[in-house]
Design a protein around this motif. Structure first.
Motif, PDB file in Angstrom:
ATOM      1  N   ILE A   1      73.817   6.534  50.027  1.00 48.63           N
ATOM      2  CA  ILE A   1      72.540   5.900  49.721  1.00 48.63           C
ATOM      3  C   ILE A   1      72.343   6.036  48.219  1.00 48.63           C
ATOM      4  O   ILE A   1      72.297   7.142  47.688  1.00 48.63           O
ATOM      5  N   LYS A   2      72.265   4.913  47.548  1.00 46.41           N
ATOM      6  CA  LYS A   2      72.048   4.891  46.099  1.00 46.41           C
ATOM      7  C   LYS A   2      70.541   4.867  45.870  1.00 46.41           C
ATOM      8  O   LYS A   2      69.865   3.921  46.260  1.00 46.41           O
ATOM      9  N   LEU A   3      70.037   5.935  45.264  1.00 47.01           N
ATOM     10  CA  LEU A   3      68.589   6.036  45.098  1.00 47.01           C
ATOM     11  C   LEU A   3      68.134   5.432  43.780  1.00 47.01           C
ATOM     12  O   LEU A   3      68.602   5.809  42.709  1.00 47.01           O
ATOM     13  N   VAL A   4      67.232   4.506  43.911  1.00 43.29           N
ATOM     14  CA  VAL A   4      66.580   3.868  42.769  1.00 43.29           C
ATOM     15  C   VAL A   4      65.120   3.660  43.158  1.00 43.29           C
ATOM     16  O   VAL A   4      64.767   3.721  44.328  1.00 43.29           O
ATOM     17  N   GLY A   5      64.292   3.465  42.196  1.00 40.02           N
ATOM     18  CA  GLY A   5      62.913   3.104  42.494  1.00 40.02           C
ATOM     19  C   GLY A   5      61.990   4.265  42.788  1.00 40.02           C
ATOM     20  O   GLY A   5      62.184   5.383  42.332  1.00 40.02           O
ATOM     21  N   ASP A   6      61.001   3.959  43.610  1.00 41.31           N
ATOM     22  CA  ASP A   6      59.871   4.858  43.835  1.00 41.31           C
ATOM     23  C   ASP A   6      60.240   6.214  44.423  1.00 41.31           C
ATOM     24  O   ASP A   6      59.595   7.204  44.116  1.00 41.31           O
ATOM     25  N   ILE A   7      61.236   6.269  45.273  1.00 41.58           N
ATOM     26  CA  ILE A   7      61.536   7.550  45.923  1.00 41.58           C
ATOM     27  C   ILE A   7      61.925   8.625  44.911  1.00 41.58           C
ATOM     28  O   ILE A   7      61.627   9.797  45.092  1.00 41.58           O
ATOM     29  N   LEU A   8      62.550   8.225  43.821  1.00 37.39           N
ATOM     30  CA  LEU A   8      62.909   9.195  42.782  1.00 37.39           C
ATOM     31  C   LEU A   8      61.683   9.730  42.060  1.00 37.39           C
ATOM     32  O   LEU A   8      61.707  10.838  41.525  1.00 37.39           O
ATOM     33  N   GLU A   9      60.628   8.953  42.042  1.00 38.16           N
ATOM     34  CA  GLU A   9      59.401   9.349  41.347  1.00 38.16           C
ATOM     35  C   GLU A   9      58.445  10.129  42.249  1.00 38.16           C
ATOM     36  O   GLU A   9      57.434  10.622  41.786  1.00 38.16           O
ATOM     37  N   ASN A  10      58.760  10.221  43.538  1.00 37.09           N
ATOM     38  CA  ASN A  10      57.883  10.909  44.479  1.00 37.09           C
ATOM     39  C   ASN A  10      58.565  12.194  44.955  1.00 37.09           C
ATOM     40  O   ASN A  10      59.437  12.141  45.827  1.00 37.09           O
ATOM     41  N   PRO A  11      58.182  13.341  44.389  1.00 34.09           N
ATOM     42  CA  PRO A  11      58.843  14.603  44.738  1.00 34.09           C
ATOM     43  C   PRO A  11      58.815  14.928  46.236  1.00 34.09           C
ATOM     44  O   PRO A  11      59.803  15.441  46.765  1.00 34.09           O
ATOM     45  N   ASP A  12      57.716  14.624  46.916  1.00 44.46           N
ATOM     46  CA  ASP A  12      57.626  14.937  48.345  1.00 44.46           C
ATOM     47  C   ASP A  12      58.617  14.111  49.156  1.00 44.46           C
ATOM     48  O   ASP A  12      59.309  14.635  50.039  1.00 44.46           O
ATOM     49  N   ASP A  13      58.693  12.813  48.873  1.00 41.54           N
ATOM     50  CA  ASP A  13      59.619  11.944  49.592  1.00 41.54           C
ATOM     51  C   ASP A  13      61.072  12.310  49.285  1.00 41.54           C
ATOM     52  O   ASP A  13      61.917  12.337  50.186  1.00 41.54           O
ATOM     53  N   LEU A  14      61.365  12.593  48.033  1.00 39.63           N
ATOM     54  CA  LEU A  14      62.728  12.952  47.647  1.00 39.63           C
ATOM     55  C   LEU A  14      63.132  14.270  48.302  1.00 39.63           C
ATOM     56  O   LEU A  14      64.239  14.387  48.852  1.00 39.63           O
ATOM     57  N   SER A  15      62.254  15.253  48.290  1.00 42.38           N
ATOM     58  CA  SER A  15      62.544  16.539  48.930  1.00 42.38           C
ATOM     59  C   SER A  15      62.759  16.360  50.427  1.00 42.38           C
ATOM     60  O   SER A  15      63.684  16.950  51.006  1.00 42.38           O
ATOM     61  N   ALA A  16      61.917  15.553  51.063  1.00 45.00           N
ATOM     62  CA  ALA A  16      62.058  15.300  52.500  1.00 45.00           C
ATOM     63  C   ALA A  16      63.411  14.662  52.809  1.00 45.00           C
ATOM     64  O   ALA A  16      64.061  15.016  53.800  1.00 45.00           O
ATOM     65  N   LEU A  17      63.847  13.742  51.968  1.00 43.99           N
ATOM     66  CA  LEU A  17      65.138  13.088  52.166  1.00 43.99           C
ATOM     67  C   LEU A  17      66.281  14.096  52.049  1.00 43.99           C
ATOM     68  O   LEU A  17      67.194  14.111  52.874  1.00 43.99           O
TER      69      LEU A  17
END
Length: 105
Positions: free
Chosen positions: A75-91
């Motif tokens: 999964i190549k991460l770009v966009g909003d998920i990189l800017e959202n610590p909670d979502d990124l940590s959950a992933l």
């Protein structure tokens, strides 16, 4: 990958900091969660191992990419998920929990 990218990712993953680490490998980096490799950081881009739960968490932002030639898709991460610590940590946590436990020989 620049040290700034690594620092940014550690900042974003601050809530799970005690359980993650990065390690330089072949000029790029591996991201570990509880000693499982869950992602690679190559050319300043985060590539997370593909799991069904990871695909679901990323949702509409899902993109596949290879961190290096001949690598399995990630999964190549770009966009909003990189800017959202909670979502990124959950992933990262969900991906690690979905991966098999490595058995030591």
């Amino acid at each position: 990958t620049s040290p700034d990218t690594i620092n940014f990712l550690h900042d974003q993953l601050n809530s799970i900091e005690g359980r993650i680490r990065t390690r330089k490998m072949f000029g790029e980096y591996a991201l570990y969660y509880d000693e499982k490799v869950v992602a690679l950081i190559c050319d300043d881009t985060l590539y997370v191992k593909i799991t069904p739960v990871g695909k679901e968490l990323v949702g509409e932002e899902y993109q596949e990419g290879a961190p290096y030639p001949s690598a399995k898709p990630h999964i190549k991460l770009v966009g909003d998920i990189l800017e959202n610590p909670d979502d990124l940590s959950a992933l990262i946590v969900a991906t690690a929990n979905s991966l098999p436990v490595k058995i030591k020989k």
